[in-house]
Design an enzyme around this catalytic site. Structure first.
Site, mmCIF file in Angstrom:
data_model
loop_
_atom_site.group_PDB
_atom_site.id
_atom_site.type_symbol
_atom_site.label_atom_id
_atom_site.label_comp_id
_atom_site.label_asym_id
_atom_site.label_seq_id
_atom_site.Cartn_x
_atom_site.Cartn_y
_atom_site.Cartn_z
ATOM 1 N N GLY A 87 -12.620 -4.514 1.267
ATOM 2 C CA GLY A 87 -14.060 -3.910 1.096
ATOM 3 C C GLY A 87 -14.594 -2.919 -0.393
ATOM 4 O O GLY A 87 -15.533 -2.683 -0.938
ATOM 5 N N GLY A 127 -5.759 -5.593 1.829
ATOM 6 C CA GLY A 127 -4.666 -5.697 2.034
ATOM 7 C C GLY A 127 -3.653 -6.704 2.807
ATOM 8 O O GLY A 127 -2.481 -7.104 1.908
ATOM 9 N N LYS A 145 -13.269 -9.910 7.704
ATOM 10 C CA LYS A 145 -14.288 -9.251 8.493
ATOM 11 C C LYS A 145 -15.688 -9.704 7.607
ATOM 12 O O LYS A 145 -16.113 -8.879 6.470
ATOM 13 C CB LYS A 145 -13.637 -8.188 7.493
ATOM 14 C CG LYS A 145 -12.497 -7.700 7.713
ATOM 15 C CD LYS A 145 -12.156 -6.062 7.222
ATOM 16 C CE LYS A 145 -10.856 -5.501 7.786
ATOM 17 N NZ LYS A 145 -10.624 -4.465 7.099
ATOM 18 N N ARG A 203 1.060 -1.018 0.107
ATOM 19 C CA ARG A 203 0.047 0.410 -0.111
ATOM 20 C C ARG A 203 0.570 1.451 -0.433
ATOM 21 O O ARG A 203 0.625 2.242 -0.739
ATOM 22 C CB ARG A 203 -0.888 0.263 0.329
ATOM 23 C CG ARG A 203 -2.320 -1.027 0.931
ATOM 24 C CD ARG A 203 -3.196 -0.324 1.990
ATOM 25 N NE ARG A 203 -4.183 -2.107 2.151
ATOM 26 C CZ ARG A 203 -4.981 -1.892 2.872
ATOM 27 N NH1 ARG A 203 -5.084 -2.091 3.642
ATOM 28 N NH2 ARG A 203 -6.258 -2.582 2.287
HETATM 29 N N1 LIG Z 1 -10.410 -19.517 8.693
HETATM 30 C C1 LIG Z 1 -10.268 -18.155 10.026
HETATM 31 N N2 LIG Z 1 -10.613 -17.900 11.209
HETATM 32 C C2 LIG Z 1 -9.921 -16.392 11.659
HETATM 33 N N3 LIG Z 1 -9.548 -15.549 10.879
HETATM 34 C C3 LIG Z 1 -8.984 -15.229 9.317
HETATM 35 C C4 LIG Z 1 -9.556 -17.143 8.780
HETATM 36 N N4 LIG Z 1 -9.534 -17.282 7.504
HETATM 37 C C5 LIG Z 1 -8.498 -15.752 7.536
HETATM 38 N N5 LIG Z 1 -8.373 -15.442 8.389
HETATM 39 C C6 LIG Z 1 -8.028 -13.518 8.739
HETATM 40 O O1 LIG Z 1 -8.381 -13.060 7.638
HETATM 41 C C7 LIG Z 1 -7.484 -11.990 7.779
HETATM 42 C C8 LIG Z 1 -7.869 -11.243 6.587
HETATM 43 O O2 LIG Z 1 -9.347 -10.466 6.512
HETATM 44 P P1 LIG Z 1 -9.996 -9.651 5.343
HETATM 45 O O3 LIG Z 1 -9.281 -8.217 6.620
HETATM 46 O O4 LIG Z 1 -11.320 -9.755 5.569
HETATM 47 O O5 LIG Z 1 -9.172 -9.668 4.334
HETATM 48 P P2 LIG Z 1 -8.198 -8.788 3.149
HETATM 49 O O6 LIG Z 1 -7.458 -7.427 4.022
HETATM 50 O O7 LIG Z 1 -7.903 -9.481 2.319
HETATM 51 O O8 LIG Z 1 -9.165 -7.402 2.817
HETATM 52 C C9 LIG Z 1 -5.845 -12.401 7.479
HETATM 53 O O9 LIG Z 1 -5.290 -11.475 8.383
HETATM 54 C C10 LIG Z 1 -6.175 -13.896 8.480
HETATM 55 O O10 LIG Z 1 -5.602 -13.974 9.247
HETATM 56 O O1 LIG Z 2 -7.740 -2.758 4.997
HETATM 57 C C1 LIG Z 2 -8.650 -2.294 4.610
HETATM 58 O O2 LIG Z 2 -9.687 -2.898 3.696
HETATM 59 P P1 LIG Z 2 -9.366 -4.329 3.359
HETATM 60 O O3 LIG Z 2 -9.071 -5.494 4.409
HETATM 61 O O4 LIG Z 2 -11.168 -4.401 2.704
HETATM 62 O O5 LIG Z 2 -8.822 -4.109 2.192
HETATM 63 C C2 LIG Z 2 -8.560 -0.707 4.707
HETATM 64 O O6 LIG Z 2 -7.596 -0.155 4.770
HETATM 65 C C3 LIG Z 2 -9.707 0.214 5.435
HETATM 66 O O7 LIG Z 2 -9.966 -0.336 6.899
HETATM 67 P P2 LIG Z 2 -11.393 -1.100 7.459
HETATM 68 O O8 LIG Z 2 -11.756 -1.982 7.340
HETATM 69 O O9 LIG Z 2 -10.784 -0.863 9.240
HETATM 70 O O10 LIG Z 2 -11.674 0.433 7.585
#
Ligand SMILES: Nc1ncnc2c1ncn2[C@@H]1O[C@H](COP(=O)(O)OP(=O)(O)O)[C@@H](O)[C@H]1O
Ligand SMILES: O=C(OP(=O)(O)O)[C@H](O)COP(=O)(O)O
Length: 395
Positions: A375, A352, A199, A37
């Protein structure tokens, strides 16, 4: 879609430019584990300082929820930026107040200041007008390059723009909107979406729209357990979003009605603790013991998912398949990343942590587009208005 002014449309010499970036970088024990990023916004930052702007950088890190959290200070982030941009970056310990105003007033053309984590202020996520006005008081020009946070209407991503006469997009923001817009305007088929990660609340909603578009929907990561529960299986201590079970049920029905192939884990790696050295077991999805939690998809699931990916013409992936940061739970994400690298289809990665996973498994170069927003890219695909973009000046 959007047609916003960018930094190429304005003159910034000698101006105070407040720029919101998304430097919410994955960290472990105070160290940055992935700087995608930061590198993503470098072209914007370089262009602005080379043009003689006084750059005031705003970002969040993590979710401190309006409190100062020492481990979420931006010291390491500012240091990494200084290394990458090859110029000093003065990191302040505050994000508002007289000391900040004085530091900005003392800037020379081309200087760079980074304020402290804006989410230390409870007003940030509330889009508080007085905080927005404070940020605006530091600005002749506002630039938003934080695509990853463009789906949030916060003081530094949206509110500030109301109080600054010039509000434009950065180059990363412009690029993300363009590439994602093109890939998704007329999707190639078979079109596969992969949704995982943690998330759940933020991401489950996009599935509704995806079911209107895709041929295959693959679920993994923490998010999949709400669906497995919706099917009536016991998920032990796995991540669950209790109040989304009914919604998950409606999506399972909608997939059937729309003839979308919904792929869910058939096996999982379960553990007795959320820890790298936990006791683990590979188990069928209908046999998760009540004292265990699912932290990765199992090998049979991963192999199935890889086959679907390889036969797809467009694959959009958001959210890891497991807790890939720990080796014991990295295989599912690794298999999916490798299949993405091998498919001839167009590949888009968002988020991320997903970008960090692709980097960890050395397949970054093999992907067609790695979006800095998880997101945000999903909401863009959903056709939602992203507040951080909507507030910028039209061309
Ligand atoms: N089965 C699981 N239980 C808990 N956490 C998980 C599981 N699978 C993945 N994760 C966690 O989800 C996190 C990423 O989720 P998210 O923020 O939604 O993705 P991104 O950042 O790619 O948008 C990672 O740090 C990972 O460790
Ligand atoms: O990591 C982020 O989003 P992402 O996990 O959906 O890629 C952004 O920095 C937004 O963070 P937030 O979901 O705490 O508002």
């Amino acid at each position: 879609m959007y047609n916003k002014k960018t930094i190429n449309d304005i003159d910034v010499k000698g101006k105070r430019v407040v720029i919101r970036v998304d430097f919410n970088t994955p960290m472990e024990q105070g160290e940055i584990t992935d700087d995608t990023r930061i590198r993503g916004s470098l072209p914007t930052l370089k262009q602005l300082t080379d043009a003689g702007a006084k750059l005031v950088i705003l970002t969040h890190l993590g979710r401190p929820k309006g409190e100062v959290k020492e481990e979420l200070r931006l010291t390491a982030v500012a240091q990494r930026l200084a290394e990458l941009i090859g110029k000093p970056v003065k990191k302040l310990d505050e994000w508002k107040g007289k000391a900040v105003t004085a530091a900005v007033n003392a800037m020379q053309d081309g200087d760079i200041i980074m304020l402290e984590n804006v989410r230390f202020d409870a007003g940030e996520e509330k889009n508080d007008a007085s905080l927005s006005q404070f940020f605006a008081s530091l600005a002749d020009v506002y630039v938003n390059d934080a695509f990853g946070t463009a789906h949030r209407a916060h003081a530094s991503t949206a509110g500030i723009a109301e109080f600054v006469p010039v509000a434009v997009s950065g180059l990363l923001m412009e690029q993300e909107i363009k590439v994602l817009g093109q890939a998704l305007a007329e999707p190639s088929h078979p079109y596969t979406a992969i949704i995982g990660g943690a998330k759940v609340k933020d991401k489950i909603g996009v599935i509704d729209k995806l079911l209107d578009e895709v041929d295959h929907l693959i679920l993994g990561g923490g998010l999949s357990f709400t669906f497995i529960k919706a099917l009536g299986y016991d998920i032990g201590k796995s991540l669950l979003e209790e109040d989304k079970i009914e919604l998950a049920k409606t999506f399972i029905e909608k997939a059937k009605a729309k003839n979308v192939q919904l792929h869910m884990p058939i096996d999982a790696v379960v553990a007795d603790a959320f820890a790298a050295d936990a006791n683990t077991e590979v188990i069928a999805i209908d046999a998760i013991p009540s004292n265990m939690m699912g932290l990765d998809i199992g090998p049979k699931t991963a192999a199935q998912y890889a086959n679907v990916i390889k036969d797809s013409k467009l694959v959009v992936w958001n959210g890891p398949m497991g807790v890939f940061e720990m080796d014991a739970f990295a295989n599912g994400t690794k298999t999916v990343a490798q299949a993405m690298a091998e498919t001839e289809g167009y590949t888009v990665i968002g988020g991320g942590d997903s970008a960090a996973a692709v980097e960890k498994f050395n397949v970054t170069d093999k992907m067609n587009h790695i979006s800095t927003g998880g997101g945000a890219s999903l909401e863009l695909m959903e056709g939602k208005v992203l507040p951080g973009i909507a507030v910028l000046n039209d061309k």
